[in-house]
Write a protein that holds these residues in place. Sequence first.
Motif, PDB file in Angstrom:
ATOM      1  N   ALA A  48     -42.311 -94.025 -19.972  1.00  0.00           N
ATOM      2  CA  ALA A  48     -41.880 -92.899 -20.788  1.00  0.00           C
ATOM      3  C   ALA A  48     -40.422 -92.532 -20.509  1.00  0.00           C
ATOM      4  O   ALA A  48     -39.650 -92.259 -21.434  1.00  0.00           O
ATOM      5  CB  ALA A  48     -42.791 -91.700 -20.531  1.00  0.00           C
ATOM      6  N   LEU A  49     -40.031 -92.534 -19.245  1.00  0.00           N
ATOM      7  CA  LEU A  49     -38.640 -92.218 -18.921  1.00  0.00           C
ATOM      8  C   LEU A  49     -37.691 -93.269 -19.490  1.00  0.00           C
ATOM      9  O   LEU A  49     -36.589 -92.950 -19.955  1.00  0.00           O
ATOM     10  CB  LEU A  49     -38.473 -92.118 -17.407  1.00  0.00           C
ATOM     11  CG  LEU A  49     -39.099 -90.887 -16.744  1.00  0.00           C
ATOM     12  CD1 LEU A  49     -38.988 -90.988 -15.233  1.00  0.00           C
ATOM     13  CD2 LEU A  49     -38.425 -89.606 -17.249  1.00  0.00           C
ATOM     14  N   GLY A  54     -33.634 -95.246 -23.637  1.00  0.00           N
ATOM     15  CA  GLY A  54     -33.358 -96.096 -24.789  1.00  0.00           C
ATOM     16  C   GLY A  54     -33.181 -95.311 -26.066  1.00  0.00           C
ATOM     17  O   GLY A  54     -32.358 -95.664 -26.923  1.00  0.00           O
ATOM     18  N   ALA A  55     -33.945 -94.219 -26.211  1.00  0.00           N
ATOM     19  CA  ALA A  55     -33.864 -93.419 -27.434  1.00  0.00           C
ATOM     20  C   ALA A  55     -32.470 -92.854 -27.630  1.00  0.00           C
ATOM     21  O   ALA A  55     -31.975 -92.771 -28.765  1.00  0.00           O
ATOM     22  CB  ALA A  55     -34.886 -92.290 -27.382  1.00  0.00           C
ATOM     23  N   LEU A  56     -31.826 -92.463 -26.548  1.00  0.00           N
ATOM     24  CA  LEU A  56     -30.475 -91.899 -26.659  1.00  0.00           C
ATOM     25  C   LEU A  56     -29.405 -92.989 -26.574  1.00  0.00           C
ATOM     26  O   LEU A  56     -28.530 -93.080 -27.427  1.00  0.00           O
ATOM     27  CB  LEU A  56     -30.260 -90.866 -25.558  1.00  0.00           C
ATOM     28  CG  LEU A  56     -31.074 -89.581 -25.701  1.00  0.00           C
ATOM     29  CD1 LEU A  56     -30.917 -88.708 -24.459  1.00  0.00           C
ATOM     30  CD2 LEU A  56     -30.639 -88.816 -26.943  1.00  0.00           C
ATOM     31  N   GLY A 107     -37.895 -96.070 -27.937  1.00  0.00           N
ATOM     32  CA  GLY A 107     -37.277 -94.834 -28.410  1.00  0.00           C
ATOM     33  C   GLY A 107     -36.342 -95.048 -29.579  1.00  0.00           C
ATOM     34  O   GLY A 107     -36.374 -94.294 -30.563  1.00  0.00           O
ATOM     35  N   ALA A 108     -35.489 -96.056 -29.479  1.00  0.00           N
ATOM     36  CA  ALA A 108     -34.549 -96.320 -30.560  1.00  0.00           C
ATOM     37  C   ALA A 108     -35.285 -96.742 -31.830  1.00  0.00           C
ATOM     38  O   ALA A 108     -34.900 -96.372 -32.944  1.00  0.00           O
ATOM     39  CB  ALA A 108     -33.556 -97.402 -30.146  1.00  0.00           C
ATOM     40  N   PHE A 109     -36.367 -97.507 -31.674  1.00  0.00           N
ATOM     41  CA  PHE A 109     -37.125 -97.955 -32.842  1.00  0.00           C
ATOM     42  C   PHE A 109     -37.680 -96.763 -33.619  1.00  0.00           C
ATOM     43  O   PHE A 109     -37.533 -96.670 -34.844  1.00  0.00           O
ATOM     44  CB  PHE A 109     -38.264 -98.878 -32.418  1.00  0.00           C
ATOM     45  CG  PHE A 109     -39.095 -99.374 -33.570  1.00  0.00           C
ATOM     46  CD1 PHE A 109     -38.733-100.532 -34.250  1.00  0.00           C
ATOM     47  CD2 PHE A 109     -40.225 -98.693 -33.996  1.00  0.00           C
ATOM     48  CE1 PHE A 109     -39.481-100.989 -35.329  1.00  0.00           C
ATOM     49  CE2 PHE A 109     -40.980 -99.142 -35.077  1.00  0.00           C
ATOM     50  CZ  PHE A 109     -40.608-100.291 -35.744  1.00  0.00           C
ATOM     51  N   PHE A 110     -38.336 -95.838 -32.926  1.00  0.00           N
ATOM     52  CA  PHE A 110     -38.924 -94.711 -33.633  1.00  0.00           C
ATOM     53  C   PHE A 110     -37.878 -93.701 -34.081  1.00  0.00           C
ATOM     54  O   PHE A 110     -38.024 -93.062 -35.128  1.00  0.00           O
ATOM     55  CB  PHE A 110     -39.979 -94.035 -32.756  1.00  0.00           C
ATOM     56  CG  PHE A 110     -41.305 -94.739 -32.784  1.00  0.00           C
ATOM     57  CD1 PHE A 110     -42.132 -94.652 -33.887  1.00  0.00           C
ATOM     58  CD2 PHE A 110     -41.723 -95.517 -31.719  1.00  0.00           C
ATOM     59  CE1 PHE A 110     -43.344 -95.323 -33.929  1.00  0.00           C
ATOM     60  CE2 PHE A 110     -42.934 -96.177 -31.746  1.00  0.00           C
ATOM     61  CZ  PHE A 110     -43.752 -96.086 -32.857  1.00  0.00           C
ATOM     62  N   SER A 327     -32.828 -87.349 -34.038  1.00  0.00           N
ATOM     63  CA  SER A 327     -34.145 -87.965 -34.154  1.00  0.00           C
ATOM     64  C   SER A 327     -34.462 -88.790 -32.920  1.00  0.00           C
ATOM     65  O   SER A 327     -35.558 -88.719 -32.360  1.00  0.00           O
ATOM     66  CB  SER A 327     -34.200 -88.848 -35.408  1.00  0.00           C
ATOM     67  OG  SER A 327     -35.441 -89.519 -35.515  1.00  0.00           O
ATOM     68  N   GLY A 328     -33.484 -89.573 -32.464  1.00  0.00           N
ATOM     69  CA  GLY A 328     -33.667 -90.355 -31.251  1.00  0.00           C
ATOM     70  C   GLY A 328     -33.876 -89.470 -30.031  1.00  0.00           C
ATOM     71  O   GLY A 328     -34.680 -89.782 -29.155  1.00  0.00           O
ATOM     72  N   ALA A 329     -33.146 -88.351 -29.982  1.00  0.00           N
ATOM     73  CA  ALA A 329     -33.304 -87.421 -28.866  1.00  0.00           C
ATOM     74  C   ALA A 329     -34.707 -86.845 -28.832  1.00  0.00           C
ATOM     75  O   ALA A 329     -35.270 -86.604 -27.751  1.00  0.00           O
ATOM     76  CB  ALA A 329     -32.276 -86.301 -28.967  1.00  0.00           C
TER      77      ALA A 329
END
Length: 404
Positions: A48-49, A54-56, A107-110, A327-329
């Motif tokens: 999860a971390l 990756g999302a950011l 994260g980046a995908f979603f 959205s990524g955040a």
Amino acid sequence: MPLALLALALGGFGIGLTEFVIAGLLPEVAQDLQVSEAAAGMLISGYALSVAVGALGLTALVNRLNRKHVLSGLMILFIAGNLVSALAPSYELLLLLGRILSALTHGAFFGIGAVVAASLVERSKQAGAIALMFGGLTTANVLGVPLGTLLGQQLGWRSTFWAITVIGVLALIGMLVLLPDRPVDKGAPGLRHEVTAFRNRQVWFSLGVTVLGFGGMFGAFTYIAFTLTGVSGFASSWVPGLLILFGLGMFAGNLLGGRAADRSVPLTLVVVLSSLLVVMIAFALLAGSQIATVLLLMAMGAFGFATVPALQTRIMGDAGEAPTLASGANIAAFNVGNALGAWLGGLAITAGGGYTSPLWVGAALTAGALLVLVVAENSRRRAGRPSADGTQDIPQLTGIHEHV
């Protein structure tokens, strides 16, 4: 319904499977790799971390690139991560390479996929489109997680990761075929413009609600296999079937939550979070009853995932013309919550609280999310701004259509 939404949902299915199936296999992984329950739980919180990072990080790096190419590239990295997990000879390699590599793409995908999904439909249906994309996650829980758990119990947990690798390949093919190949818009806002979304305090409120609300559900879900077998008295062979019920609840909650959010985001969040709080308290008190456990497990999945479309719509609406990084955040916030819930749940068990203690942890986090939401909506009213209510939100998202 655009076929491209199916491609995004298929990718979400593969990613959702690798995220959630480990919860049903924690006892097998812990025994095979000779680690404690809390250490095995790190395979969830560490994942999860990494999703949050990756999302950011990845979203910022690829903000100006062709969305189809980006999403396809992320799926290739996801496939590689699961292949490493299937082959990992040790706990350290499984955690530090296999799980983290897979998670960095998640994260980046979603985050990017949610923006793309919203751009494919008319304004009044954008929350529903986001819900459909995230429906891949819930479908993974209804079908993939129970079957993956059963496969891992019968043939070893590594066989599950081999299956996920194959699903990842199929998802990649689906995206290459179905996603529209749009050229990069040279006039699209850059990273500096995307960062301006974080000047809005409502964006930060949304992130807080997401961390606490989703952390609440995952504080309970991470150790659910131990709760089901150690408190409710189910045999381990029952766990896959019980996870199907949890997944059915998630699937229904996600779709109904998307429809409700298209009408009223704040009302949806208040009702759903309040209901989730009640369910978790009841679950903690009644976990010794198998009948109550079955009903409350399904309800926890439903109310836990009914928050997702509303939370994603809320933050994208308040981000205005700079929705991608916000959205990524929010995807990062979902997974910071996952890690927080898993960590606190593990601490509660280690401290001697028993296998119902993660449910109490989840209830406390959910209560915090509800409090932050009430403060956020009061702040919005005092500022004289419209609520994040369905169609009132959506005009702020028009820039998505131009920049995807």
